[in-house]
Design a protein around this motif. Structure first.
Motif, PDB file in Angstrom:
ATOM      1  N   MET A  50       0.855  -1.350  -0.013  1.00 24.17           N
ATOM      2  CA  MET A  50       0.068   0.004   0.082  1.00 24.17           C
ATOM      3  C   MET A  50       0.769   1.305  -0.098  1.00 24.17           C
ATOM      4  SD  MET A  50      -2.759   1.106   2.588  1.00 24.17           S
ATOM      5  CE  MET A  50      -1.794   1.586   4.025  1.00 24.17           C
ATOM      6  N   ASN A  51       0.556   2.216  -0.773  1.00 25.05           N
ATOM      7  CA  ASN A  51       1.139   3.615  -0.786  1.00 25.05           C
ATOM      8  C   ASN A  51       0.934   4.285   0.389  1.00 25.05           C
ATOM      9  OD1 ASN A  51       1.893   6.375  -1.539  1.00 25.05           O
ATOM     10  ND2 ASN A  51       1.966   5.621  -3.546  1.00 25.05           N
ATOM     11  N   GLN A  52       1.750   4.257   1.439  1.00 24.45           N
ATOM     12  CA  GLN A  52       1.587   4.832   2.682  1.00 24.45           C
ATOM     13  C   GLN A  52       1.576   6.188   2.607  1.00 24.45           C
ATOM     14  OE1 GLN A  52       0.811   3.137   5.502  1.00 24.45           O
ATOM     15  NE2 GLN A  52       0.384   5.070   6.409  1.00 24.45           N
ATOM     16  N   THR A  53       2.530   6.894   1.741  1.00 21.08           N
ATOM     17  CA  THR A  53       2.500   8.483   1.578  1.00 21.08           C
ATOM     18  C   THR A  53       1.003   8.860   1.447  1.00 21.08           C
ATOM     19  OG1 THR A  53       4.730   8.064   0.908  1.00 21.08           O
ATOM     20  CG2 THR A  53       3.759  10.393   0.519  1.00 21.08           C
ATOM     21  N   ILE A  54       0.351   8.013   0.198  1.00 18.81           N
ATOM     22  CA  ILE A  54      -0.674   8.535   0.015  1.00 18.81           C
ATOM     23  C   ILE A  54      -1.793   8.564   1.066  1.00 18.81           C
ATOM     24  CG2 ILE A  54      -2.702   8.077  -1.568  1.00 18.81           C
ATOM     25  CD1 ILE A  54      -0.701   7.857  -3.803  1.00 18.81           C
ATOM     26  N   ALA A  55      -1.884   7.460   1.844  1.00 20.76           N
ATOM     27  CA  ALA A  55      -2.652   7.147   2.755  1.00 20.76           C
ATOM     28  C   ALA A  55      -2.769   8.130   3.900  1.00 20.76           C
ATOM     29  CB  ALA A  55      -2.385   5.917   3.635  1.00 20.76           C
ATOM     30  N   THR A  56      -1.391   8.518   4.026  1.00 22.40           N
ATOM     31  CA  THR A  56      -1.019   9.543   5.301  1.00 22.40           C
ATOM     32  C   THR A  56      -1.408  10.811   4.767  1.00 22.40           C
ATOM     33  OG1 THR A  56       0.894   8.242   6.068  1.00 22.40           O
ATOM     34  CG2 THR A  56       0.827  10.768   6.641  1.00 22.40           C
ATOM     35  N   ALA A  57      -1.267  11.106   3.401  1.00 25.08           N
ATOM     36  CA  ALA A  57      -1.762  12.463   3.014  1.00 25.08           C
ATOM     37  C   ALA A  57      -3.264  12.835   3.390  1.00 25.08           C
ATOM     38  CB  ALA A  57      -1.366  12.667   1.591  1.00 25.08           C
ATOM     39  N   VAL A  58      -3.837  11.711   3.111  1.00 22.09           N
ATOM     40  CA  VAL A  58      -5.518  11.654   3.294  1.00 22.09           C
ATOM     41  C   VAL A  58      -5.755  11.739   4.747  1.00 22.09           C
ATOM     42  CG1 VAL A  58      -7.585  10.531   3.071  1.00 22.09           C
ATOM     43  CG2 VAL A  58      -5.989  10.415   1.073  1.00 22.09           C
ATOM     44  N   GLU A  59      -5.167  11.117   5.542  1.00 18.69           N
ATOM     45  CA  GLU A  59      -5.431  10.996   6.870  1.00 18.69           C
ATOM     46  C   GLU A  59      -5.297  12.499   7.512  1.00 18.69           C
ATOM     47  OE1 GLU A  59      -3.763   8.862  10.986  1.00 18.69           O
ATOM     48  OE2 GLU A  59      -3.003   8.062   9.156  1.00 18.69           O
ATOM     49  N   GLU A  60      -4.220  12.938   7.145  1.00 15.80           N
ATOM     50  CA  GLU A  60      -3.717  14.470   7.572  1.00 15.80           C
ATOM     51  C   GLU A  60      -4.401  15.467   6.817  1.00 15.80           C
ATOM     52  OE1 GLU A  60       0.498  14.428   7.616  1.00 15.80           O
ATOM     53  OE2 GLU A  60       0.736  13.061   9.404  1.00 15.80           O
ATOM     54  N   GLY A  61      -5.285  15.134   5.964  1.00 14.79           N
ATOM     55  CA  GLY A  61      -5.853  16.437   5.063  1.00 14.79           C
ATOM     56  C   GLY A  61      -4.960  17.247   4.281  1.00 14.79           C
ATOM     57  N   ASN A  62      -3.982  16.642   3.555  1.00 18.12           N
ATOM     58  CA  ASN A  62      -2.941  17.393   2.788  1.00 18.12           C
ATOM     59  C   ASN A  62      -3.668  17.586   1.700  1.00 18.12           C
ATOM     60  OD1 ASN A  62      -0.692  18.295   1.626  1.00 18.12           O
ATOM     61  ND2 ASN A  62       0.422  16.975   2.713  1.00 18.12           N
ATOM     62  N   ALA A  75      -9.758  15.632   5.873  1.00 19.43           N
ATOM     63  CA  ALA A  75      -9.431  14.348   5.099  1.00 19.43           C
ATOM     64  C   ALA A  75     -10.359  13.829   4.231  1.00 19.43           C
ATOM     65  CB  ALA A  75      -9.417  13.270   6.302  1.00 19.43           C
ATOM     66  N   GLY A  76     -11.906  14.562   4.264  1.00 20.54           N
ATOM     67  CA  GLY A  76     -12.773  14.040   3.227  1.00 20.54           C
ATOM     68  C   GLY A  76     -12.417  15.052   1.990  1.00 20.54           C
ATOM     69  N   ASP A  77     -11.964  16.345   2.348  1.00 21.16           N
ATOM     70  CA  ASP A  77     -11.589  17.287   1.101  1.00 21.16           C
ATOM     71  C   ASP A  77     -10.415  16.566   0.351  1.00 21.16           C
ATOM     72  OD1 ASP A  77     -13.725  18.794   1.827  1.00 21.16           O
ATOM     73  OD2 ASP A  77     -12.275  20.362   2.840  1.00 21.16           O
ATOM     74  N   ALA A  78      -9.264  16.003   1.322  1.00 25.99           N
ATOM     75  CA  ALA A  78      -7.971  15.454   0.491  1.00 25.99           C
ATOM     76  C   ALA A  78      -8.797  14.323  -0.332  1.00 25.99           C
ATOM     77  CB  ALA A  78      -7.162  15.178   1.541  1.00 25.99           C
ATOM     78  N   PHE A  79      -9.392  13.515   0.240  1.00 27.68           N
ATOM     79  CA  PHE A  79      -9.999  12.175  -0.523  1.00 27.68           C
ATOM     80  C   PHE A  79     -10.721  12.638  -1.718  1.00 27.68           C
ATOM     81  CE2 PHE A  79     -12.928   8.962  -1.545  1.00 27.68           C
ATOM     82  CZ  PHE A  79     -12.181   7.702  -1.559  1.00 27.68           C
ATOM     83  N   LYS A  80     -11.562  13.703  -1.716  1.00 24.84           N
ATOM     84  CA  LYS A  80     -12.270  14.160  -2.892  1.00 24.84           C
ATOM     85  C   LYS A  80     -11.190  14.473  -3.947  1.00 24.84           C
ATOM     86  CE  LYS A  80     -16.420  16.018  -0.470  1.00 24.84           C
ATOM     87  NZ  LYS A  80     -17.084  17.321  -0.207  1.00 24.84           N
ATOM     88  N   ALA A  81     -10.141  15.360  -3.529  1.00 17.76           N
ATOM     89  CA  ALA A  81      -9.153  15.947  -4.405  1.00 17.76           C
ATOM     90  C   ALA A  81      -8.497  14.678  -5.144  1.00 17.76           C
ATOM     91  CB  ALA A  81      -8.356  16.818  -3.795  1.00 17.76           C
ATOM     92  N   GLY A  82      -7.893  13.813  -4.255  1.00 19.95           N
ATOM     93  CA  GLY A  82      -7.380  12.729  -4.960  1.00 19.95           C
ATOM     94  C   GLY A  82      -8.249  11.975  -5.876  1.00 19.95           C
ATOM     95  N   MET A  83      -9.626  11.672  -5.479  1.00 21.17           N
ATOM     96  CA  MET A  83     -10.548  11.054  -6.298  1.00 21.17           C
ATOM     97  C   MET A  83     -10.944  11.678  -7.661  1.00 21.17           C
ATOM     98  SD  MET A  83     -10.953   8.018  -5.448  1.00 21.17           S
ATOM     99  CE  MET A  83     -12.256   7.574  -6.803  1.00 21.17           C
ATOM    100  N   GLY A  84     -10.612  13.066  -7.451  1.00 20.12           N
ATOM    101  CA  GLY A  84     -10.628  13.918  -9.065  1.00 20.12           C
ATOM    102  C   GLY A  84      -9.690  13.228  -9.839  1.00 20.12           C
ATOM    103  N   GLU A  90      -7.302   2.090  -2.288  1.00 17.79           N
ATOM    104  CA  GLU A  90      -7.181   1.196  -1.237  1.00 17.79           C
ATOM    105  C   GLU A  90      -6.448   2.076  -0.162  1.00 17.79           C
ATOM    106  OE1 GLU A  90      -5.778  -2.526  -1.993  1.00 17.79           O
ATOM    107  OE2 GLU A  90      -7.601  -3.130  -2.806  1.00 17.79           O
ATOM    108  N   ALA A  91      -5.334   2.820  -0.818  1.00 23.43           N
ATOM    109  CA  ALA A  91      -4.624   3.510   0.132  1.00 23.43           C
ATOM    110  C   ALA A  91      -5.527   4.765   0.794  1.00 23.43           C
ATOM    111  CB  ALA A  91      -3.279   3.900  -0.763  1.00 23.43           C
ATOM    112  N   MET A  92      -6.012   5.373  -0.173  1.00 25.92           N
ATOM    113  CA  MET A  92      -6.786   6.634   0.327  1.00 25.92           C
ATOM    114  C   MET A  92      -7.922   6.443   1.061  1.00 25.92           C
ATOM    115  SD  MET A  92      -6.862   9.208  -3.083  1.00 25.92           S
ATOM    116  CE  MET A  92      -7.988   8.288  -3.906  1.00 25.92           C
ATOM    117  N   MET A  93      -8.704   5.176   0.978  1.00 27.94           N
ATOM    118  CA  MET A  93      -9.673   4.698   1.853  1.00 27.94           C
ATOM    119  C   MET A  93      -8.982   4.394   3.196  1.00 27.94           C
ATOM    120  SD  MET A  93     -11.945   2.207  -0.667  1.00 27.94           S
ATOM    121  CE  MET A  93     -12.846   1.370   0.503  1.00 27.94           C
TER     122      MET A  93
END
Length: 206
Positions: free
Chosen positions: A1-13, A62-71, A36-39
């Motif tokens: 899993m891409n931990q960098t992406i997971a952490t970015a979402v968790e921290e709302g980056n 975190a929700g906003d970061a997830f939306k941006a990544g999903m874009g 999966e990493a973003m989830m």
């Protein structure tokens, strides 16, 4: 899993997530693995919120970061000219601004070929009724994270009955305090306890 992406979402980056996802795609990482990493990042944020380590601003970030990544990611997950599997309207009930679970369900359904109309958070009873009238979905999904706001779900179902719309749409509900028993008590058609169930639940209703 891409931990960098997971952490970015968790921290709302919000300002780095798009570049991180684009970079991972350019390196050949599979879109589903990045999803999966973003989830995982969203789940980690939600867990910290429940423990009192995070608060509403962090949850929304975190929700906003997830939306941006999903874009960036969503077009890679969808088949090009896929025929829609059906239409689903999603919203969070009045008084509730939590949207992580709703967003996850929406992206899961979109990726599976459903047309998803997301009407947002803090949606009034009238707003849900208007959305059903306007979009004519096969399924209406309602979400709530608070015990006080989930009571609005029953009001929406009653309003749909009053307007003669209840027989035209299946209703699925979910969220932290929601249970299968509550769904049965208020006359919903189905209850989902996590986003991973969403696709199968909706398919089962159609």
């Amino acid at each position: 899993m891409n931990q960098t992406i997971a952490t970015a979402v968790e921290e709302g980056n919000l300002y780095e997530i798009e570049d991180l996802v684009n970079g991972a795609l350019a390196k050949g990482e599979a879109p589903k693995e990045l999803l999966e990493a973003m989830m995982a990042g969203l789940k980690a944020c939600g867990d910290r919120f429940e423990k009192g380590e995070y608060f509403l601003p962090e949850l929304m970030g975190a929700g906003d970061a997830f939306k941006a990544g999903m874009g960036v990611l969503a077009p890679k997950l969808r088949a090009g000219d896929q025929v829609s599997q059906g239409k689903v309207v999603l919203g969070t009930v009045h008084g509730d601004v939590h949207d992580i679970g709703k967003n996850l369900v929406g992206f899961m359904l979109s990726s599976a070929g459903f047309t998803v109309v997301d009407i947002g958070v803090d949606v009034s009873t009238e707003g849900f009724v208007r959305a059903v009238q306007e979009h004519e979905p096969q399924v209406l999904g309602m979400s709530a994270l608070l015990t006080t706001t989930m009571l609005g779900m029953e009001g929406v179902i009653a309003a749909l009955k009053k307007e003669g719309l209840r027989d035209r749409v299946k209703v699925i509900i979910g969220g932290g305090p929601v249970s299968k028993k509550y769904a049965e008590d208020i006359g919903a058609d189905a209850y989902g306890n996590d986003a991973a169930q969403a696709v199968n639940l909706v398919k089962g209703l159609l």
